[in-house]
Design a protein around this motif. Structure first.
Motif, PDB file in Angstrom:
ATOM      1  N   SER A  60       0.813  -1.221   0.000  1.00 22.18           N
ATOM      2  CA  SER A  60       0.000   0.000   0.000  1.00 22.18           C
ATOM      3  C   SER A  60       0.846   1.270   0.000  1.00 22.18           C
ATOM      4  N   THR A  63       1.464   1.990  -3.475  1.00 27.74           N
ATOM      5  CA  THR A  63       0.243   2.521  -4.093  1.00 27.74           C
ATOM      6  C   THR A  63       0.107   4.015  -3.843  1.00 27.74           C
ATOM      7  N   VAL A  95      -4.840  -3.463  -4.461  1.00 25.12           N
ATOM      8  CA  VAL A  95      -4.181  -3.385  -5.762  1.00 25.12           C
ATOM      9  C   VAL A  95      -3.379  -4.663  -5.948  1.00 25.12           C
ATOM     10  N   ASP A  99      -2.919  -4.466 -12.303  1.00 25.01           N
ATOM     11  CA  ASP A  99      -3.898  -3.373 -12.237  1.00 25.01           C
ATOM     12  C   ASP A  99      -3.299  -2.102 -12.843  1.00 25.01           C
ATOM     13  N   ILE A 101      -3.561   1.957 -12.890  1.00 27.73           N
ATOM     14  CA  ILE A 101      -4.030   3.030 -12.009  1.00 27.73           C
ATOM     15  C   ILE A 101      -3.989   4.369 -12.745  1.00 27.73           C
ATOM     16  N   ASN A 130      -8.578   2.187 -10.345  1.00 31.08           N
ATOM     17  CA  ASN A 130      -8.098   1.100 -11.194  1.00 31.08           C
ATOM     18  C   ASN A 130      -8.908   0.988 -12.482  1.00 31.08           C
ATOM     19  N   VAL A 136      -8.880   2.823  -5.355  1.00 32.01           N
ATOM     20  CA  VAL A 136      -7.961   1.956  -4.606  1.00 32.01           C
ATOM     21  C   VAL A 136      -7.145   2.744  -3.585  1.00 32.01           C
TER      22      VAL A 136
END
Length: 150
Positions: A60, A63, A95, A99, A101, A130, A136
């Motif tokens: 994360s 992300t 995620v 994927d 983004i 996504n 996400v």
């Protein structure tokens, strides 16, 4: 510089990043190991297969870094003095490698700096979305922004 000056970052302004990014397994493994995170949910496919996710989750922290990074070219490239902090970070959906983004950012607050006449403080709400149009990542970030030169 392609970023917006403080004066252009008015409350309610929405900016969609032009660049999208497909996350790879390599991204996840490199980021996770470079940050010394031994979480098997990110690194161990056999372990992750036994969880409710069925496969490794993308870290994360990667992300949120990706979401903020994707917003930079259209939003703050060359006009940010510094990030001041995050007041909230959420990960409503996971995620996974593969994927793609994209990011939409809204200016939610803007005020002149009380200490520097050449700057202002802007609060951004970034949303990472996504390929299934699922959010996400949501990140609320305050940044110290340059004012337009005289």
């Amino acid at each position: 510089m392609s970023g917006f000056w403080f004066e252009e970052l008015t409350v309610g302004r929405v900016v969609e990043a032009a660049t999208r990014r497909t996350v790879t397994e390599t991204d996840n493994v490199l980021f996770t190991t470079m940050t010394m995170n031994p979480q098997p949910l990110h690194l161990d496919a056999e372990f992750a297969a036994s969880t409710e996710f069925g496969k490794p989750l993308v870290n994360s922290m990667f992300t949120v870094a990706l979401v903020v990074g994707l917003a930079v070219p259209e939003l703050t490239l060359g006009t940010t003095i510094a990030n001041l902090g995050f007041s909230g970070i959420e990960f409503p959906k996971p995620v996974f490698a593969g994927d793609t983004i994209h990011v939409v950012t809204e200016v939610v607050e803007a005020r002149p700096s009380s200490s520097r006449p050449d700057a202002g403080v802007v609060t951004f709400r970034h949303e990472g979305i996504n390929q299934r149009d699922e959010v996400v990542c949501r990140a609320t970030r305050a940044a110290f922004m340059r004012r337009r030169p005289a």
